[in-house]
Structure formats: C-alpha cells, structure tokens
Motif scaffolding. Structure first.
Motif, PDB file in Angstrom:
ATOM      1  N   GLU A  46       7.226  -9.418   2.757  1.00 43.03           N
ATOM      2  CA  GLU A  46       6.047  -9.089   1.953  1.00 43.03           C
ATOM      3  C   GLU A  46       4.936  -8.546   2.854  1.00 43.03           C
ATOM      4  O   GLU A  46       4.226  -7.602   2.496  1.00 43.03           O
ATOM      5  CB  GLU A  46       5.586 -10.370   1.250  1.00 43.03           C
ATOM      6  N   ARG A  47       4.819  -9.161   4.030  1.00 45.10           N
ATOM      7  CA  ARG A  47       3.778  -8.734   4.967  1.00 45.10           C
ATOM      8  C   ARG A  47       4.017  -7.313   5.457  1.00 45.10           C
ATOM      9  O   ARG A  47       3.106  -6.487   5.514  1.00 45.10           O
ATOM     10  CB  ARG A  47       3.713  -9.699   6.154  1.00 45.10           C
ATOM     11  N   SER A  50       3.430  -4.915   2.523  1.00 51.23           N
ATOM     12  CA  SER A  50       2.012  -4.749   2.180  1.00 51.23           C
ATOM     13  C   SER A  50       1.263  -3.955   3.248  1.00 51.23           C
ATOM     14  O   SER A  50       0.424  -3.117   2.925  1.00 51.23           O
ATOM     15  CB  SER A  50       1.348  -6.117   2.015  1.00 51.23           C
ATOM     16  N   LYS A  51       1.576  -4.234   4.500  1.00 43.96           N
ATOM     17  CA  LYS A  51       0.882  -3.514   5.582  1.00 43.96           C
ATOM     18  C   LYS A  51       1.233  -2.030   5.536  1.00 43.96           C
ATOM     19  O   LYS A  51       0.366  -1.173   5.697  1.00 43.96           O
ATOM     20  CB  LYS A  51       1.274  -4.103   6.942  1.00 43.96           C
ATOM     21  N   THR A  53       2.358  -0.331   2.948  1.00 43.26           N
ATOM     22  CA  THR A  53       1.769   0.299   1.757  1.00 43.26           C
ATOM     23  C   THR A  53       0.271   0.502   1.940  1.00 43.26           C
ATOM     24  O   THR A  53      -0.270   1.559   1.627  1.00 43.26           O
ATOM     25  CB  THR A  53       2.023  -0.580   0.506  1.00 43.26           C
ATOM     26  N   GLY A  54      -0.395  -0.535   2.447  1.00 45.39           N
ATOM     27  CA  GLY A  54      -1.846  -0.454   2.657  1.00 45.39           C
ATOM     28  C   GLY A  54      -2.221   0.667   3.592  1.00 45.39           C
ATOM     29  O   GLY A  54      -3.168   1.423   3.335  1.00 45.39           O
ATOM     30  N   ASN A  55      -1.464   0.814   4.663  1.00 42.30           N
ATOM     31  CA  ASN A  55      -1.757   1.896   5.618  1.00 42.30           C
ATOM     32  C   ASN A  55      -1.493   3.266   5.003  1.00 42.30           C
ATOM     33  O   ASN A  55      -2.242   4.213   5.243  1.00 42.30           O
ATOM     34  CB  ASN A  55      -0.931   1.710   6.898  1.00 42.30           C
ATOM     35  N   MET A  57      -1.781   3.979   1.900  1.00 41.53           N
ATOM     36  CA  MET A  57      -2.808   4.214   0.875  1.00 41.53           C
ATOM     37  C   MET A  57      -3.972   5.035   1.425  1.00 41.53           C
ATOM     38  O   MET A  57      -4.643   5.760   0.697  1.00 41.53           O
ATOM     39  CB  MET A  57      -3.334   2.880   0.338  1.00 41.53           C
ATOM     40  N   LYS A  58      -4.224   4.880   2.719  1.00 41.01           N
ATOM     41  CA  LYS A  58      -5.317   5.623   3.355  1.00 41.01           C
ATOM     42  C   LYS A  58      -5.075   7.122   3.300  1.00 41.01           C
ATOM     43  O   LYS A  58      -5.990   7.916   3.177  1.00 41.01           O
ATOM     44  CB  LYS A  58      -5.415   5.227   4.840  1.00 41.01           C
ATOM     45  N   PRO A  61      -1.904   7.986  -1.556  1.00 45.97           N
ATOM     46  CA  PRO A  61      -1.588   6.952  -2.550  1.00 45.97           C
ATOM     47  C   PRO A  61      -0.229   7.176  -3.224  1.00 45.97           C
ATOM     48  O   PRO A  61       0.454   6.220  -3.570  1.00 45.97           O
ATOM     49  CB  PRO A  61      -2.734   7.055  -3.558  1.00 45.97           C
ATOM     50  N   ALA A  64       2.363   5.954  -0.908  1.00 44.17           N
ATOM     51  CA  ALA A  64       2.264   4.492  -0.888  1.00 44.17           C
ATOM     52  C   ALA A  64       2.972   3.900  -2.104  1.00 44.17           C
ATOM     53  O   ALA A  64       3.703   2.912  -1.997  1.00 44.17           O
ATOM     54  CB  ALA A  64       0.791   4.077  -0.883  1.00 44.17           C
ATOM     55  N   ARG A  65       2.758   4.548  -3.254  1.00 42.40           N
ATOM     56  CA  ARG A  65       3.403   4.085  -4.482  1.00 42.40           C
ATOM     57  C   ARG A  65       4.926   4.176  -4.358  1.00 42.40           C
ATOM     58  O   ARG A  65       5.655   3.270  -4.737  1.00 42.40           O
ATOM     59  CB  ARG A  65       2.921   4.919  -5.667  1.00 42.40           C
ATOM     60  N   TYR A  68       6.107   1.457  -2.063  1.00 44.96           N
ATOM     61  CA  TYR A  68       5.956   0.147  -2.697  1.00 44.96           C
ATOM     62  C   TYR A  68       7.056  -0.088  -3.735  1.00 44.96           C
ATOM     63  O   TYR A  68       7.659  -1.154  -3.788  1.00 44.96           O
ATOM     64  CB  TYR A  68       4.575   0.039  -3.358  1.00 44.96           C
ATOM     65  N   ARG A  69       7.322   0.947  -4.537  1.00 46.97           N
ATOM     66  CA  ARG A  69       8.297   0.786  -5.632  1.00 46.97           C
ATOM     67  C   ARG A  69       9.741   0.767  -5.148  1.00 46.97           C
ATOM     68  O   ARG A  69      10.599   0.128  -5.738  1.00 46.97           O
ATOM     69  CB  ARG A  69       8.120   1.900  -6.664  1.00 46.97           C
TER      70      ARG A  69
ATOM     71  N   MET B 325      -3.296  -8.381   1.654  1.00 50.96           N
ATOM     72  CA  MET B 325      -2.837  -7.667   2.851  1.00 50.96           C
ATOM     73  C   MET B 325      -2.997  -6.156   2.712  1.00 50.96           C
ATOM     74  O   MET B 325      -3.301  -5.464   3.673  1.00 50.96           O
ATOM     75  CB  MET B 325      -1.389  -8.035   3.162  1.00 50.96           C
ATOM     76  N   LEU B 381       0.095   1.101  -8.090  1.00 48.67           N
ATOM     77  CA  LEU B 381       1.284   1.190  -7.221  1.00 48.67           C
ATOM     78  C   LEU B 381       2.560   0.906  -8.000  1.00 48.67           C
ATOM     79  O   LEU B 381       2.561   0.078  -8.883  1.00 48.67           O
ATOM     80  CB  LEU B 381       1.155   0.196  -6.056  1.00 48.67           C
TER      81      LEU B 381
END
Lengths: 146, 381
Positions: A46-47, A50-51, A53-55, A57-58, A61, A64-65, A68-69, B325, B381
């Motif tokens: 998960e970490r 999430s990291k 995807t979060g990165n 997203m910058k 997006p 990132a989607r 994530y999916r 996160m 997302l």
C-alpha cells in the motif's frame, strides 16, 4: 506483489543499513503471506502504491489513475520481468564460470563482455622464463622464448 | 482577526521547508519563543530547581515558578499550587486514576485510549453518543448518579466535537460525582477557565499547545489534591524520611517525583504566554473558518458534523493510510490516518480508521485550497 522485488532489493541494501533490514523483513513477511494465499498484513504494498501514485499525481493525474487502478497487474508484470532477468542472469553467471563465456559454450565469445581476454605474452616479456609463463598460465604463447 | 502571515514568521520551520501541516491534533509545530526558552535553560542555567542554592539553581527555581504561574493564568486556576507538572495528559489522568479515592467511573464513548484504559480496572461504564454523534446528556443524567467520578474528553480528537462540559459538570456535581476533563484537544484551541467551569480536574499536554514534548499538566482543586496520595514517590516529594516512614511535601511538589523536565516546563510556560498573547478565541475562530471552507462532495465525514478545527473523513474505495500517503507524496500535505488512538470508537462501528486533517493558528486558506484540490484528484483515481 512488488514486495517480492522489494524483498530482494531491501535484502541487499540491508547488508549495509538497519533501516533496510527492517524493510526487508517486512517485505519477506509480505511475500510469505502472499505465496500462502493470505492477505499481506504489512502495508508495504500500500505504501509503495500510494507513494508512486502520489508522485505521479504531480505530473500526470491520468497516469496516476492508470497506475492506481492497474497497480496489481503492473506489479505482476514487474515481478515477471524481475524473475526472467534473475533466471537469465543466473544462467549467464553459470556459463561464465563453466565456459568463460556468459553467452554459452558454443556462442561467439564477443557476445559476452565478461569473457576473459588473455594477452599473449611476448617472447621479450621478462615474465617468460625458460619457455614457461609465470603469470599467464598455459594460454600464453611463450614456448619460443628460450 | 489574526495575522496568519505574521504568525508564520514565528515558526522557524516555515523558512526551511515547503509543506502543509495538518496534523496539529497530534502535535503542532513549535514557535521560536519556545525553542529559545529550551535553549536558554541548557545554555544559561542547566541545573536542578528547588534544591540547589547556587546561582543557576535559584534562577531555575524562579523560572519554574514563573512557568507554573503562566499555566495557572492560562487555564484560569486560583492558585499556582493547583498546577501539577506531569509527563503528559496521559500521566495526568493516570495520576488521578491511581491517587483519587473512588469506586466507579463514567466516560463517554469517544475517549482517547489515555482516558479509557486507566479506568478499565474499575467499575466503568460509557455514555453512548446520539445518532448524530453528539453527546447524549439525557442518558448521562440517568447514569451519573451511580458513579463517583466522571472522566470525559472536552474536545474530541476524532473530529473536534466539544462535549457540553458545563452541563456535564453541573449535573455530575448535583449527583455528587467529581469531574475530570481530558483537555488535550481543547486547552490549546479554546479559552478555558477552570473556575468558571467548576471542573475538579483538568489534564492536558504541552506538546499539543506549541510546547515541548514530555511535559503535561494536571490541574486539580486544592482540596481534592490535598486529600490525594501520590502514586509515584521519590526525590522532592517528601520533606523528610526515615528508614520506614516519610513526610510528604506540600502541593504541588508531592506529585512531582524525581528530577523534573525543566526545559519542558519552561517551554510550556512560554507556549502558554504565546497563546495568551494571540488569544485562543481568535485561534478557535480561525480554525472553524478554515474547516468551513472545505467543500468537497463524495467524501464521507466521520463523527459529529459541526464547527471545529478538525476534518475527519474517508474517501469511499480508498484506504485512510493510502489517502494520507498520497497527499504526502504529491504536495507534502501532512495529515493523520488510522484509528487516532480511539480504537474503541472505530471497533464499535466496524470502521478500520479514517483520515484526519487538523488545523491550527498558522494554517492558511491557500493551504486548504491545495488540500481540497488534491483530495479531488485522489477521489477520481
């Protein structure tokens, strides 16, 4: 499933740092649970997800989607690539050890950058003594020295 | 109206890093005055208070007395000796649980573990919240007559809901019960006057009110503290001892065993002074305003919906840790995720946890906008 890759990577890094040893242990626990068809109870996957995807997203997006999916699917692709490269790497190491050629016994030695390139010892070379090469071994061309 | 830009200049960390800090219910950032006060102790008079009669010792004794006085003013206590320095709110609550004579205790159903676990070895019951997660005063009135002490959170660390403590205290006193308030989340964010509230005990932590870690306070009415025996004994708690007996010190020292956290106490005094200067009414209004600007659909709000400085939520289909996160990785937005030390509340509702954004005096509207933008992205997302 990226925890499998994480386990190997952190395992190596863990030789040098306690921080990575903890992560290696965590990823091993995760790998063990996954191969026994249990849910990974550490949130390492998960970490990572999430990291990542979060990165993303910058910058994008949309990307990132996508990550994530389809994270699980992408993880399996990475794991498959990792396993294949691991097998090929092991095979190459075996060939190199056995035949001095990581490409295999019958392959062109130029295909393998690790193939030893023996220098032919010149007869004037001071290492040649009585037709016997002291340092290079039998592959030297020193018979005519004397 | 507060000048947030000016306030931010009081916090050195904003000059060093770019981030959005919304984990204030766990621990806020520290202003320069607090950091300087801690440094002052170590660089100018690093000694023991109350026992050494040299220059450093007497200076520190005065500084500790001054800090105690500032905390007294901060919560509107009558006397400085009603202020006991502890390690944190948890220790303050444990002190009462172990030193005050009682048989039964009543808590709410939204207690932090710190105000739940110390009571579980006694005859203990909880007052369940109403359907809208507000406090059920009727149920409380029915139950309280059977209990010796009521120990309740003032402002919940879940979503910032404040219990009607004035009514709770009045009803409890009418029924002969004493009241302890867990003020960890209220004291830093709203004006508190213990005399106006008529509360018997108040526990809070330094680290949640811009103060240093490892220091907290137990306020108690003098007559109640006088009747209590300390549960930790040692240096400074006694005025005399023999091989088999001892004579306890006067308040507050009988409860402050061993060498105290002097830099922590001094820093706490500075934090109290700083917050008094800004005014907690202003801080409360500012936090409420920030939260009111969070306008986002498709997010599940957790707990009571109303004015507060804490926004607790879940995004359907996303884990709370995942959300936290992703916010951290994308825009360095720091929030809390999990059960917020309120496992009992989450377990009773079959929830795994939630994400929590909590605001303080230095947070800005621009930060709220960025936070909402990122949540919108995560939601899609």
């Amino acid at each position: 499933m990226l925890c499998l890759i994480a386990w190997v990577v952190f395992g190596i890094l863990g030789l040098f740092s306690v921080k990575y040893r903890v992560l290696a242990k965590e990823s091993f626990d995760c790998v063990f649970r996954r191969i026994t068809f249990k849910k990974c109870n550490s949130n390492l996957d998960e970490r990572i997800k999430s990291k990542l995807t979060g990165n993303l997203m910058k910058f994008s997006p949309k990307m990132a989607r996508g990550v994530y999916r389809h994270y699980e699917f992408l993880s399996w692709i990475f794991v498959a690539l990792f396993v294949v490269s691991l097998v090929l790497g092991a095979q190459g190491a075996y060939n190199l050890a056995m035949y001095d050629n990581c490409a295999g016994p019958n392959a062109d030695p130029d295909q393998c950058i690790f193939t030893p390139d023996y220098d032919v010892v010149d007869c004037d070379d001071p290492l040649c003594d009585d037709g016997h090469c002291e340092e290079c071994g039998d592959d030297c061309d020193c018979e005519e020295c004397s | 109206m507060m000048n947030v830009e000016k306030i931010r200049k009081d916090f050195p960390i904003f000059e060093k890093k770019k981030f959005i800090y919304f984990d204030n219910a766990c621990m806020p950032l520290r202003p320069k005055v607090v950091i300087d006060k801690i440094n002052e102790y170590y660089t100018e008079y690093p000694a023991c208070a109350g026992r050494s009669y040299h220059d450093f010792g007497t200076r520190l004794t005065d500084e500790v007395a001054n800090a105690r006085d500032l905390v007294k003013k901060f919560i509107g206590a009558k006397k400085a000796k009603e202020i006991i320095f502890t390690k944190n709110a948890t220790e303050s609550i444990n002190l009462v649980a172990n030193s005050f004579k009682f048989n039964s205790v009543l808590t709410s159903d939204r207690e932090h573990n710190s105000n739940l676990l110390p009571w579980q070895k006694f005859d203990h019951d909880v007052v369940k919240s109403k359907k809208d997660f507000s406090f059920d005063l009727e149920s409380f009135s029915d139950k309280v007559k059977n209990f010796d002490i009521v120990s309740m959170v003032h402002t919940s660390n879940l979503e910032g809901y404040s219990l009607p403590v004035k009514e709770i205290i009045k009803i409890a006193h009418e029924q002969g019960a004493k009241v302890l308030l867990d003020g960890a989340q209220s004291v830093p964010h709203k004006e508190i006057n213990v005399r106006k509230l008529d509360v018997d005990f108040l526990a809070f932590s330094g680290h949640k009110m811009l103060g240093p870690n490892g220091v907290g306070v137990l306020y108690g009415k003098e007559e109640l503290l006088d009747g209590m025996k300390p549960f930790i004994l040692g240096g400074e708690t006694v005025s005399d001892s023999t091989y088999d007996s001892y004579k306890l010190e006067e308040l507050p020292h009988k409860f402050e065993a061993g060498l105290q956290n002097y830099p922590g106490i001094l820093g706490l005094g500075s934090a109290a002074k700083y917050l008094m200067k800004i005014g907690r009414n202003n801080i409360e209004k500012h936090e409420n305003m920030l939260k009111s600007k969070i306008d986002i659909e498709g997010v599940e709000k957790i707990g009571h919906v109303g004015e507060s400085g804490i926004f607790n939520f879940n995004i359907p289909g996303k884990g709370a840790h995942e959300v936290a996160m992703m916010l951290s990785a994308s825009k360095n937005i720091m929030i809390r995720s999990g059960a917020h030390c309120m496992h009992s509340w989450f377990n009773s509702r079959n929830l795994e946890g939630s994400a929590r954004a909590s605001f303080y005096l230095y947070n800005t509207l621009e930060e709220i906008d960025t936070f909402v933008e990122e949540l919108e992205k995560i939601k899609k997302l």
